[in-house]
Design a protein around this motif. Structure first.
Motif, PDB file in Angstrom:
ATOM      1  N   SER A  71      58.453 105.343 -48.765  1.00 31.23           N
ATOM      2  CA  SER A  71      59.813 104.930 -48.370  1.00 31.23           C
ATOM      3  C   SER A  71      59.988 103.426 -48.455  1.00 31.23           C
ATOM      4  N   CYS A  76      62.908 104.233 -51.919  1.00 29.27           N
ATOM      5  CA  CYS A  76      64.316 104.255 -51.498  1.00 29.27           C
ATOM      6  C   CYS A  76      65.259 104.164 -52.690  1.00 29.27           C
ATOM      7  N   TYR A  80      67.911 106.908 -54.041  1.00 29.28           N
ATOM      8  CA  TYR A  80      69.310 106.523 -54.279  1.00 29.28           C
ATOM      9  C   TYR A  80      69.771 107.009 -55.647  1.00 29.28           C
ATOM     10  N   ALA A  99      62.488 103.653 -40.330  1.00 28.20           N
ATOM     11  CA  ALA A  99      63.080 102.907 -41.436  1.00 28.20           C
ATOM     12  C   ALA A  99      62.658 101.444 -41.483  1.00 28.20           C
ATOM     13  N   GLU A 195      68.530 103.351 -44.882  1.00 26.43           N
ATOM     14  CA  GLU A 195      68.307 104.732 -44.432  1.00 26.43           C
ATOM     15  C   GLU A 195      69.644 105.436 -44.194  1.00 26.43           C
ATOM     16  N   LEU A 198      71.234 106.358 -47.480  1.00 29.46           N
ATOM     17  CA  LEU A 198      70.556 107.470 -48.147  1.00 29.46           C
ATOM     18  C   LEU A 198      70.868 108.804 -47.470  1.00 29.46           C
TER      19      LEU A 198
END
Length: 285
Positions: A71, A76, A80, A99, A195, A198
């Motif tokens: 992450s 990330c 996305y 996060a 976060e 997402l």
């Protein structure tokens, strides 16, 4: 500069994974009679890796279209792009607890030109200028094509992060490059808005769930095994992206790669090379 000139992009990489999902819908499901295969014994040791524990009997099973390991920034941004491509079930599994528990959240800025910020101050240095300076500084000892691809994506990285709520500001020339290039992150704990962006796109993040193995069947990656507390989870997926692998906190791996050289880990203590080990174990390079 057009996309074809830029070469690799996150989107055309993820588009390939999405195409696989459309073409082999259901192929990522482990058949009841199928057994995930491990790499040949000794492969990890030959590659400078610590031998991994064997696969465990899962206590639960999850399904995803794409499972992403890690992450940090890579994980990330991959999530996305997958969500923007319309992939329905995107699952990110990570050893991070939340996060804000990653290198990505901790870094203070990023390096780029040809951004809205550099254009606003009349900056006329190009991405090609930046690439040429970086490859010269490295005396061509790095992967030149990979470096060029990464440099060309830098402005887009900043735009995406801003869209997700992580604001930046021009800081100047922190690295004595000779031109303004450093964009500092203004947003405190930028992992939180990322976060939120997402999850708003339908991405699920599974925290405190370190991946331990890539599940293989007929020489294809069909998922991953991770552990969350006492729960051993098999995630069956139609595409697997490993977006982690740094090993600066793994003294054994550092010694195997660099010898008796003292190195300072400026990243997370979680960077223990697990992603690299899993890929090599599964037969990757």
């Amino acid at each position: 500069m057009g996309m074809m000139e830029k070469g690799l992009s996150r989107r055309n990489f993820l588009a390939g994974a999405a195409a696989d999902i459309v073409g082999v819908a259901g192929a990522g499901m482990l058949a009841s009679c199928g057994t995930p295969q491990k790499a040949d014994e000794g492969q990890s040791a030959d590659s400078g890796q610590t031998e991994a524990a064997a696969l465990k009997e899962p206590t639960s099973t999850r399904d995803a279209d794409i499972v992403i390991v890690g992450s940090g920034a890579a994980g990330c941004l991959a999530a996305y792009e997958a969500a923007k491509l319309g992939v329905d079930k995107v699952l990110v599994v990570t050893k991070s607890g939340n996060a804000t528990n990653s290198n990505f959240n901790a870094i203070t800025g990023t390096y780029a030109v040809e951004t809205e910020g550099t254009k606003s101050i009349g900056q006329d240095y190009s991405l090609v200028d930046m690439y040429q300076r970086m490859i010269s500084f490295a005396h061509w000892t790095v992967n030149a094509k990979l470096l060029r691809d990464c440099v060309m994506l830098l402005p887009e990285n900043i735009t995406i992060l801003q869209e997700m709520g992580a604001e930046t500001a021009i800081l100047g020339d922190r690295y004595n490059a000779g031109f303004t290039c450093v964009h500092g992150f203004v947003t405190t704990d930028k992992g939180i808005p990322v976060e939120q962006a997402l999850t708003g796109m339908g991405v699920e993040l599974l925290y405190d769930a370190p991946a331990t193995h890539i599940l293989m069947q007929d020489d294809k990656a069909v998922g991953i095994q991770c552990e969350q507390g006492k729960d051993v989870i098999n995630v069956n997926a139609k595409a697997v992206l490993v977006c982690t692998g740094g090993y600066m906190a793994n003294e054994e791996m550092l010694k195997q790669v660099y010898g008796n050289v003292t190195l300072c880990n400026m990243g997370s203590e979680k960077n223990t090379g697990d992603g690299q080990r899993m890929v090599l174990e599964a037969g990757g390079v």
